[in-house]
Design a protein around this motif. Sequence first.
Motif, PDB file in Angstrom:
ATOM      1  N   ARG A 214      74.677  10.696  61.334  1.00 17.74           N
ATOM      2  CA  ARG A 214      73.796  11.371  60.378  1.00 17.74           C
ATOM      3  C   ARG A 214      72.429  11.660  61.001  1.00 17.74           C
ATOM      4  N   ASP A 215      71.901  10.690  61.727  1.00 22.02           N
ATOM      5  CA  ASP A 215      70.594  10.868  62.363  1.00 22.02           C
ATOM      6  C   ASP A 215      70.646  11.966  63.416  1.00 22.02           C
ATOM      7  N   GLU A 217      72.670  14.563  63.542  1.00 21.96           N
ATOM      8  CA  GLU A 217      72.750  15.866  62.887  1.00 21.96           C
ATOM      9  C   GLU A 217      71.384  16.291  62.363  1.00 21.96           C
ATOM     10  N   LEU A 218      70.631  15.340  61.869  1.00 18.99           N
ATOM     11  CA  LEU A 218      69.300  15.635  61.349  1.00 18.99           C
ATOM     12  C   LEU A 218      68.346  16.037  62.466  1.00 18.99           C
ATOM     13  N   ALA A 219      68.473  15.371  63.618  1.00 22.14           N
ATOM     14  CA  ALA A 219      67.554  15.615  64.733  1.00 22.14           C
ATOM     15  C   ALA A 219      67.856  16.918  65.459  1.00 22.14           C
ATOM     16  N   TRP A 456      57.876   9.953  56.077  1.00 24.92           N
ATOM     17  CA  TRP A 456      59.197  10.575  56.155  1.00 24.92           C
ATOM     18  C   TRP A 456      59.511  11.287  54.845  1.00 24.92           C
ATOM     19  N   THR A 459      65.186  12.895  52.957  1.00 24.16           N
ATOM     20  CA  THR A 459      66.388  12.901  53.797  1.00 24.16           C
ATOM     21  C   THR A 459      66.253  11.932  54.960  1.00 24.16           C
ATOM     22  N   ARG A 460      65.122  11.976  55.654  1.00 22.95           N
ATOM     23  CA  ARG A 460      64.902  11.069  56.781  1.00 22.95           C
ATOM     24  C   ARG A 460      64.902   9.613  56.317  1.00 22.95           C
ATOM     25  N   VAL A 463      68.560   8.496  55.643  1.00 20.12           N
ATOM     26  CA  VAL A 463      69.323   8.258  56.869  1.00 20.12           C
ATOM     27  C   VAL A 463      68.879   6.960  57.534  1.00 20.12           C
ATOM     28  N   SER A 469      70.722  10.457  49.726  1.00 18.24           N
ATOM     29  CA  SER A 469      69.435  11.015  49.310  1.00 18.24           C
ATOM     30  C   SER A 469      69.207  10.913  47.807  1.00 18.24           C
TER      31      SER A 469
END
Length: 488
Positions: A214-215, A217-219, A456, A459-460, A463, A469
């Motif tokens: 998940r992290d 994909e977010l980054a 943050w 969403t952040r 994660v 969320s």
Amino acid sequence: MKRLLCVFVWLGVLGCALDPVSGTPKLVFVSEQQEVEAGDQAAAELEALLGIVRDPGLDAYIGAVGQRLAAQAPSRSYSYRFRVIDDEVPNAFALPGGHVYVSRGLLTITNDEAELANVMAHEIAHVALRHQARRQARAVGMGILTLPGLLVGGLIPGRLGDIVSAPFAVAGMGAMASYSRDQEREADRVGQQLAADAGYDPAAMARFLVTMGRDSELAGKEQRELGFFAAHPATPSRIVDAIRASEKIEWTFRAGLTSSRLEFLFEFEGMLVGQNPADGIFRGQRFLHPDMRFTVAFPEQWKTFNSRRSVGALNEKGTAQLMLERAARGDDPREAATAFIQAAQQQVNLVVARIEARRINGLSALRAQAIADTQRGRLPLDLTWVELDGSIYLISGLVSDEYTDDDRALFDSVADSFRALTSKERESIRKTEIAVRLAEAGESLERFCSRTGNAWDVTRTAVANALESDATLTAGDVLKIAIERDYP
């Protein structure tokens, strides 16, 4: 036959080591002592390049978890050492001979001691199974002797080699810790067993892999290429494999070094999140260094890199690069340029085609174009020395193809972007740290973030804390957040 014998002599040691886990012989070309020596050298280089988080309490905690795991590892003549790398990207890796690292970025997304233990056990498994030595054996068999960046550094000696290989240095360290797919599976299996033998839940590995995915994909793509995800992809099949493996492992719970989630997260209270201002920060393509008090802008779409030694960028094709470093103390760019050129000419045939004094944003500077004849061919160099506050900075540009007017104009624009940092820019730079906060009954993550001053977004935060969320929190839930503070 003579050629093969020479290879064996060059490698020093050839043998079949008995794998202490499987009991089967594994082909290796180096002794354990040679692994230790190589690992010590690589560790010193890596720690100088990336830096170590200086926190005695955190050091002690990570070391204690690591030693508890190492006590369960197959017997080797290694003394394991565990450190936290000052890197915002989630990462964990091991070097030959017992050096195991986790990044502060990885600690940011870890949610309990069992998750941390499983990740560290995975890296211990790589060391104990001598995966580096076995990988070297295969590489020699295929004729692969070194990494591109390290190869360049070897072919071009001295300061020029340092400049050319700078963008590859961090990647090279990561590649030292990369393994085959089969080795990753083996480290997964052995690592989960090590964690279980130390009293940690082996199912925690799957939980961490989910959060890591998940992290990542977010980054975005760039972090996936640099961090733990690159060598340890959190694919659905790998997560399923970790779950299935944990279900087959018999283990007995032992209390961790931290007794609760609150106590675990407090180990990271105050730890830096994101870019470290002490090493300078990027805002888009512009780099700002609050302590050295300069700023410079790199070309759009170029991939930037930053270490404690230099900052720079590579174009998309990897055929051109720019690098900035503090070259010397002093106030005379010509003196620094003369010293550099004379030293380089002792190493390679360096011909200076053009040199001129100039002013860059009111600063004294010297610009030169040169060509170096190296083992990899003719290497065009664009060099600018500029003085600021008693230091001489070197901005170096190079291309692997023909040096064109467009290259010259582009490198010129980067050099011209170098200037002193304004007071307003300096004051705008802040640091971000981990903080631990308790939730109130029934509040949403959005409400929680607003109430706690969390830097943050929702969403952040979700994660980082392994939540959804839209989660509804209960009273006393322990969450980590990010708090912005003034940078001194």
